[in-house]
Design a protein around this motif. Structure first.
Motif, PDB file in Angstrom:
ATOM      1  N   VAL A 158     -23.751   2.561  11.547  1.00 33.46           N
ATOM      2  CA  VAL A 158     -24.475   3.657  11.739  1.00 33.46           C
ATOM      3  C   VAL A 158     -24.375   4.595  10.643  1.00 33.46           C
ATOM      4  N   ARG A 159     -23.155   4.585  10.076  1.00 33.27           N
ATOM      5  CA  ARG A 159     -23.025   5.535   8.771  1.00 33.27           C
ATOM      6  C   ARG A 159     -23.897   4.838   7.553  1.00 33.27           C
ATOM      7  N   GLY A 160     -23.916   3.761   7.205  1.00 33.23           N
ATOM      8  CA  GLY A 160     -24.621   3.208   6.389  1.00 33.23           C
ATOM      9  C   GLY A 160     -26.111   3.568   6.456  1.00 33.23           C
ATOM     10  N   ALA A 161     -26.526   3.248   7.771  1.00 28.72           N
ATOM     11  CA  ALA A 161     -27.928   3.372   8.119  1.00 28.72           C
ATOM     12  C   ALA A 161     -28.297   4.725   7.875  1.00 28.72           C
ATOM     13  N   VAL A 162     -27.714   5.804   8.310  1.00 29.70           N
ATOM     14  CA  VAL A 162     -27.791   7.489   7.930  1.00 29.70           C
ATOM     15  C   VAL A 162     -27.772   7.369   6.473  1.00 29.70           C
ATOM     16  N   GLU A 163     -26.781   6.859   5.566  1.00 30.83           N
ATOM     17  CA  GLU A 163     -26.950   7.481   4.281  1.00 30.83           C
ATOM     18  C   GLU A 163     -28.038   6.692   3.680  1.00 30.83           C
ATOM     19  N   LEU A 164     -28.927   5.813   4.129  1.00 32.45           N
ATOM     20  CA  LEU A 164     -30.028   5.439   3.404  1.00 32.45           C
ATOM     21  C   LEU A 164     -31.338   6.400   3.308  1.00 32.45           C
TER      22      LEU A 164
END
Length: 96
Positions: A82-88
Motif C-alpha cells: 500500500v505504501r508503494g502504491a501511495v508513493e507512486l
C-alpha cells in the motif's frame, strides 16, 4: 475510467488496498487500532474507485494505517505494498 483509460497508479492502489483489507480481515488477533486501519483502508478503497485521489489525503490515510498496524508483522508485506502504491502518486504540493 475503465480498461486502458484507467490510471495504472489507481489500479495499483486499488489492488494493494484490496489485498491488505483481505489480510487484515483474515488476521485472527485483535489489536487496539484495528478499527482505525479498517476505516482508513475503506477510505483508500473509495478514493481509488473515484479516480485520481488527493495526494495529501492518501498520505494521511497511509500514516494512520501504518500507525495502526505497523507492529503487526504478519501484515507488513501488505502495508509495504500500500505504501508503494501511495508513493507512486508523488509528493503533495508544498505550501508556501
Amino acid at each position: 475510467m475503465t480498461g486502458s483509460d484507467e490510471d495504472p497508479r489507481v489500479a495499483g492502489l486499488r489492488t494493494a488496498v484490496s489485498r491488505l483489507r483481505r489480510e487484515l480481515a483474515a488476521h485472527p488477533v485483535e489489536f487496539p487500532d484495528r478499527g482505525i486501519a479498517e476505516d482508513e483502508l475503506a477510505a483508500l478503497a473509495a478514493m481509488a474507485v473515484g479516480g485520481v485521489p488527493e495526494i495529501p489525503r492518501l498520505r494521511r490515510s497511509l500514516l494512520l494505517i501504518a500507525s495502526a498496524i505497523g507492529s503487526v508483522s504478519a501484515l507488513a508485506r501488505g502495508l509495504a505494498d500500500v505504501r508503494g502504491a501511495v508513493e507512486l502518486f508523488g509528493e503533495p504540493p508544498r505550501r508556501g
